[in-house]
Design a protein around this motif. Structure first.
Motif, PDB file in Angstrom:
ATOM      1  N   ASP A 399       0.969  -1.370   0.109  1.00  0.00           N
ATOM      2  CA  ASP A 399      -0.066   0.113   0.012  1.00  0.00           C
ATOM      3  C   ASP A 399       0.839   1.209  -0.031  1.00  0.00           C
ATOM      4  N   SER A 400       1.822   1.183   0.656  1.00  0.00           N
ATOM      5  CA  SER A 400       2.724   2.459   0.896  1.00  0.00           C
ATOM      6  C   SER A 400       3.520   2.675  -0.527  1.00  0.00           C
ATOM      7  N   LEU A 401       3.853   1.462  -1.082  1.00  0.00           N
ATOM      8  CA  LEU A 401       4.472   1.757  -2.340  1.00  0.00           C
ATOM      9  C   LEU A 401       3.286   2.188  -3.633  1.00  0.00           C
ATOM     10  N   PHE A 402       2.450   1.664  -3.420  1.00  0.00           N
ATOM     11  CA  PHE A 402       1.091   1.821  -4.343  1.00  0.00           C
ATOM     12  C   PHE A 402       0.825   3.330  -4.378  1.00  0.00           C
ATOM     13  N   LYS A 403       0.818   3.944  -3.218  1.00  0.00           N
ATOM     14  CA  LYS A 403       0.416   5.599  -3.007  1.00  0.00           C
ATOM     15  C   LYS A 403       1.339   6.396  -3.726  1.00  0.00           C
ATOM     16  N   LYS A 404       2.963   5.815  -3.746  1.00  0.00           N
ATOM     17  CA  LYS A 404       3.683   6.524  -4.485  1.00  0.00           C
ATOM     18  C   LYS A 404       3.849   6.363  -5.968  1.00  0.00           C
ATOM     19  N   ILE A 405       3.137   5.381  -6.599  1.00  0.00           N
ATOM     20  CA  ILE A 405       3.081   5.232  -8.021  1.00  0.00           C
ATOM     21  C   ILE A 405       2.195   6.464  -8.588  1.00  0.00           C
ATOM     22  N   LYS A 406       2.621   7.176  -9.448  1.00  0.00           N
ATOM     23  CA  LYS A 406       1.972   8.312  -9.992  1.00  0.00           C
ATOM     24  C   LYS A 406       1.281   7.753 -11.356  1.00  0.00           C
ATOM     25  N   MET A 407       0.074   7.004 -11.208  1.00  0.00           N
ATOM     26  CA  MET A 407      -0.454   6.652 -12.488  1.00  0.00           C
ATOM     27  C   MET A 407      -2.109   6.905 -12.088  1.00  0.00           C
ATOM     28  N   SER A 408      -2.788   7.119 -13.069  1.00  0.00           N
ATOM     29  CA  SER A 408      -4.272   7.398 -12.557  1.00  0.00           C
ATOM     30  C   SER A 408      -4.769   6.161 -11.979  1.00  0.00           C
ATOM     31  N   SER A 409      -5.918   6.472 -11.301  1.00  0.00           N
ATOM     32  CA  SER A 409      -6.561   5.477 -10.554  1.00  0.00           C
ATOM     33  C   SER A 409      -7.066   4.154 -11.458  1.00  0.00           C
ATOM     34  N   LYS A 410      -7.517   4.699 -12.463  1.00  0.00           N
ATOM     35  CA  LYS A 410      -8.278   3.560 -13.274  1.00  0.00           C
ATOM     36  C   LYS A 410      -7.009   2.720 -13.991  1.00  0.00           C
ATOM     37  N   ASN A 411      -5.960   2.855 -13.702  1.00  0.00           N
ATOM     38  CA  ASN A 411      -4.800   2.262 -14.442  1.00  0.00           C
ATOM     39  C   ASN A 411      -3.966   1.439 -13.522  1.00  0.00           C
ATOM     40  N   LYS A 412      -4.145   1.695 -12.061  1.00  0.00           N
ATOM     41  CA  LYS A 412      -3.416   0.876 -11.353  1.00  0.00           C
ATOM     42  C   LYS A 412      -4.448   0.289 -10.181  1.00  0.00           C
ATOM     43  N   GLU A 413      -4.099  -0.852  -9.738  1.00  0.00           N
ATOM     44  CA  GLU A 413      -4.755  -1.696  -8.732  1.00  0.00           C
ATOM     45  C   GLU A 413      -4.069  -2.531  -8.020  1.00  0.00           C
ATOM     46  N   ARG A 414      -4.369  -2.490  -6.616  1.00  0.00           N
ATOM     47  CA  ARG A 414      -3.795  -3.621  -5.652  1.00  0.00           C
ATOM     48  C   ARG A 414      -4.506  -4.911  -5.757  1.00  0.00           C
ATOM     49  N   SER A 415      -3.889  -6.046  -5.578  1.00  0.00           N
ATOM     50  CA  SER A 415      -4.681  -7.361  -5.528  1.00  0.00           C
ATOM     51  C   SER A 415      -3.685  -8.132  -4.586  1.00  0.00           C
ATOM     52  N   THR A 416      -4.263  -9.234  -4.217  1.00  0.00           N
ATOM     53  CA  THR A 416      -3.722 -10.600  -3.609  1.00  0.00           C
ATOM     54  C   THR A 416      -3.406 -11.417  -4.691  1.00  0.00           C
ATOM     55  N   ILE A 417      -2.666 -12.259  -4.569  1.00  0.00           N
ATOM     56  CA  ILE A 417      -2.290 -13.254  -5.625  1.00  0.00           C
ATOM     57  C   ILE A 417      -3.469 -14.074  -6.105  1.00  0.00           C
ATOM     58  N   SER A 418      -4.235 -14.252  -5.285  1.00  0.00           N
ATOM     59  CA  SER A 418      -5.546 -15.169  -5.425  1.00  0.00           C
ATOM     60  C   SER A 418      -6.697 -14.512  -6.392  1.00  0.00           C
ATOM     61  N   LYS A 419      -6.538 -13.240  -6.195  1.00  0.00           N
ATOM     62  CA  LYS A 419      -7.348 -12.491  -7.022  1.00  0.00           C
ATOM     63  C   LYS A 419      -7.047 -12.043  -8.359  1.00  0.00           C
ATOM     64  N   VAL A 420      -5.707 -12.381  -8.762  1.00  0.00           N
ATOM     65  CA  VAL A 420      -5.267 -11.810  -9.894  1.00  0.00           C
ATOM     66  C   VAL A 420      -6.023 -11.632 -11.198  1.00  0.00           C
ATOM     67  N   LEU A 421      -6.308 -13.296 -11.431  1.00  0.00           N
ATOM     68  CA  LEU A 421      -7.176 -13.649 -12.699  1.00  0.00           C
ATOM     69  C   LEU A 421      -8.463 -12.771 -12.831  1.00  0.00           C
ATOM     70  N   GLU A 422      -9.242 -12.613 -11.946  1.00  0.00           N
ATOM     71  CA  GLU A 422     -10.607 -11.750 -11.695  1.00  0.00           C
ATOM     72  C   GLU A 422     -10.188 -10.460 -12.294  1.00  0.00           C
ATOM     73  N   LYS A 423      -9.124 -10.084 -11.648  1.00  0.00           N
ATOM     74  CA  LYS A 423      -8.747  -8.399 -12.142  1.00  0.00           C
ATOM     75  C   LYS A 423      -8.356  -8.486 -13.728  1.00  0.00           C
ATOM     76  N   ILE A 424      -7.562  -9.330 -14.031  1.00  0.00           N
ATOM     77  CA  ILE A 424      -7.150  -9.217 -15.581  1.00  0.00           C
ATOM     78  C   ILE A 424      -8.248  -9.236 -16.434  1.00  0.00           C
ATOM     79  N   GLU A 425      -9.317 -10.109 -15.940  1.00  0.00           N
ATOM     80  CA  GLU A 425     -10.556 -10.288 -16.960  1.00  0.00           C
ATOM     81  C   GLU A 425     -11.128  -9.009 -17.406  1.00  0.00           C
ATOM     82  N   LYS A 426     -10.883  -8.031 -16.383  1.00  0.00           N
ATOM     83  CA  LYS A 426     -11.586  -6.780 -16.705  1.00  0.00           C
ATOM     84  C   LYS A 426     -10.826  -5.510 -17.251  1.00  0.00           C
ATOM     85  N   LYS A 427      -9.475  -6.212 -17.588  1.00  0.00           N
ATOM     86  CA  LYS A 427      -8.570  -5.235 -18.329  1.00  0.00           C
ATOM     87  C   LYS A 427      -8.525  -5.474 -19.956  1.00  0.00           C
ATOM     88  N   HIS A 428      -8.286  -4.158 -20.538  1.00  0.00           N
ATOM     89  CA  HIS A 428      -7.675  -4.219 -21.981  1.00  0.00           C
ATOM     90  C   HIS A 428      -6.315  -4.050 -22.274  1.00  0.00           C
TER      91      HIS A 428
END
Length: 456
Positions: A399-428
């Motif tokens: 979370d501390s690293l995530f806050k320092k990454i200067k990308m728009s909120s729609k282009n960056k996301e946090r995830s656990t390793i078990s939830k990655v696939l469902e996150k990928i499915e929504k990306k282009h």
């Protein structure tokens, strides 16, 4: 210690890359090899299939009876925790106990040894050089820091005239080695728990360079980022040196270059793993090969046949203009080089990067650098920090690293390793890029299956 008098080997942390190659080496000699690891992985499963017994429970009761014998050597990794039950018991009661790097030193101390060190690039350099030596018919054994695609193993066994090893700087492990030929590929700062300042890292590498011995007594140094040594042979991909490569170009998605020895030029060689950083590694391997007077045509043919290393720019999917690439990159410099190479190979493609930070200490020290590196992606999914041998550090997390990454909120996301696939499915995206040195490799098969199901 005379290893010939040892009949039994017990490895604590046998699933590590360096530990497992040693286990395979002694197993190939007909020794009885057992080991412990906390998790079953693809690598430990392969070891078991090869006939090595492994337990996955930290229990003293399941230790083999011979483990306290004088004919048994207990080998441990410095990554083992101090509260590990088996380790505490064996440290107190075992007759022969050695760190992994000490065992490697024992194997090579009276043999011709070539040691490849460096913050980045040592596995690629070592694996390619091992492949060249094997393909050229030279009696040799190579201990690798990755799984060779050519040999499907992290050890190449073809005799014992030459031993090729990786010189690991973590925990000052490489200072046990006394090689005849050494190479230092880079001096970028890392392992900040061992080297809090870059100067301490450089001093350790200078000490390593002073351990080379006759015959040969030569060290190959990258001219751009190293130090002066009277025993040095320099190589480069930026300027002229004793050995250097240039004229790197891409043709039909394949990379080629020219290699210069002190006496001739080898033109239009294939670069088996793309990227200027890999050209540097290949140049080092070719330079050592030429210095050893290996037949030029055999070296060239070996280069053509080199398939690479697992988790080093490994393309797992390539259909319908969708790509999936996995890489071991776990340092800001490596991430920069990887993303740059992907953009060179696939211009104007949208890259979805999935990154798993490795170690709290590394994340804390390089937090700003990690943020800048990851900002070069189009889309980012950031995973939790893989702790490995470390306990958590207060205030340091994804979370501390995530806050320092200067990308728009729609282009960056946090995830656990078990939830990655469902996150990928929504990306282009056009390219999926997984990066990290922890257990992110457990995503490879699920991501591949999902891609084949979706795109064919």
């Amino acid at each position: 210690m005379n290893l010939n008098q040892i009949d039994y080997f017990y490895f604590i942390g046998i699933g590590g890359m360096g530990m497992s190659s040693l286990a395979r080496y002694f197993h190939s000699m007909g020794k009885i090899v057992y080991g412990h690891d906390k998790n079953r992985t693809l690598l430990t499963t392969k070891l078991e299939e090869e006939g090595i017994s492994i337990n996955y429970h930290d229990s003293v009761e399941i230790l083999p009876k011979w483990v306290l014998s004088k004919r048994c050597l207990i080998v441990y990794t410095p990554a083992i925790t101090n509260y590990h039950k088996q380790w505490l018991f064996l440290k107190k009661n075992g007759k022969n106990i050695k760190k992994r790097s000490q065992v490697l030193a024992l194997i090579t101390e009276n043999e011709i040894c070539i040691a490849i060190g460096g913050t980045h690039g040592k596995t690629t350099t070592c694996t390619l050089l091992g492949h060249i030596l094997y393909h050229s018919g030279i009696s040799m054994t190579a201990f690798l820091g990755g799984i060779s695609e050519n040999y499907q193993s992290n050890i190449i066994l073809n005799g014992r005239k030459i031993f090729l090893v990786e010189a690991d700087e973590f925990d000052h492990s490489f200072l046990y080695l006394s090689p005849n030929i050494a190479c230092i590929t880079s001096l970028d700062q890392d392992h900040v728990d061992t080297y809090p300042k870059k100067e301490t890292l450089k001093k350790a590498y200078v000490a390593f360079s002073n351990r080379i011995k006759k015959p040969y007594k030569k060290i190959f140094l990258c001219k751009e980022e190293s130090f002066l040594s009277k025993n040095a042979i320099y190589y480069s991909v930026i300027e002229k040196a004793n050995y250097y490569s240039n004229h790197l170009f891409i043709k039909k998605n394949k990379w080629y270059f020219d290699f210069h020895t002190p006496t001739e030029t080898w033109k239009y060689l294939p670069l088996p793993i793309p990227g200027i950083h890999n050209l540097k590694n290949v140049t080092a391997a070719l330079a050592i090969s030429d210095y050893l007077k290996i037949n030029k045509e055999k070296v060239k043919k070996a280069l053509f046949l080199f398939k690479g290393i697992k988790r080093r720019y490994t393309i797992h999917y390539n259909k319908k203009k969708i790509y999936y690439i996995d890489d071991y990159a776990h340092h800001p410099t490596e991430i920069n080089a990887l993303i740059h190479t992907v953009r060179e190979c696939f211009p104007n493609k949208k890259i979805l990067g999935i990154f798993q930070p490795h170690l709290f200490s590394r994340t804390k020290f390089f937090e700003e650098n990690f943020a800048k590196s990851l900002e070069k992606l189009d889309i980012l999914i950031l995973l939790d920090i893989y702790p490995s041998r470390e306990l958590s550090i207060n205030g340091i997390n994804s979370d501390s690293l995530f806050k320092k990454i200067k990308m728009s909120s729609k282009n960056k996301e946090r995830s656990t390793i078990s939830k990655v696939l469902e996150k990928i499915e929504k990306k282009h995206f056009d390219i999926i890029l997984t990066m990290g040195a922890g257990d992110i490799d457990t995503l490879i098969i699920p991501i591949k299956k999902w891609l084949y199901k979706r795109y064919g």
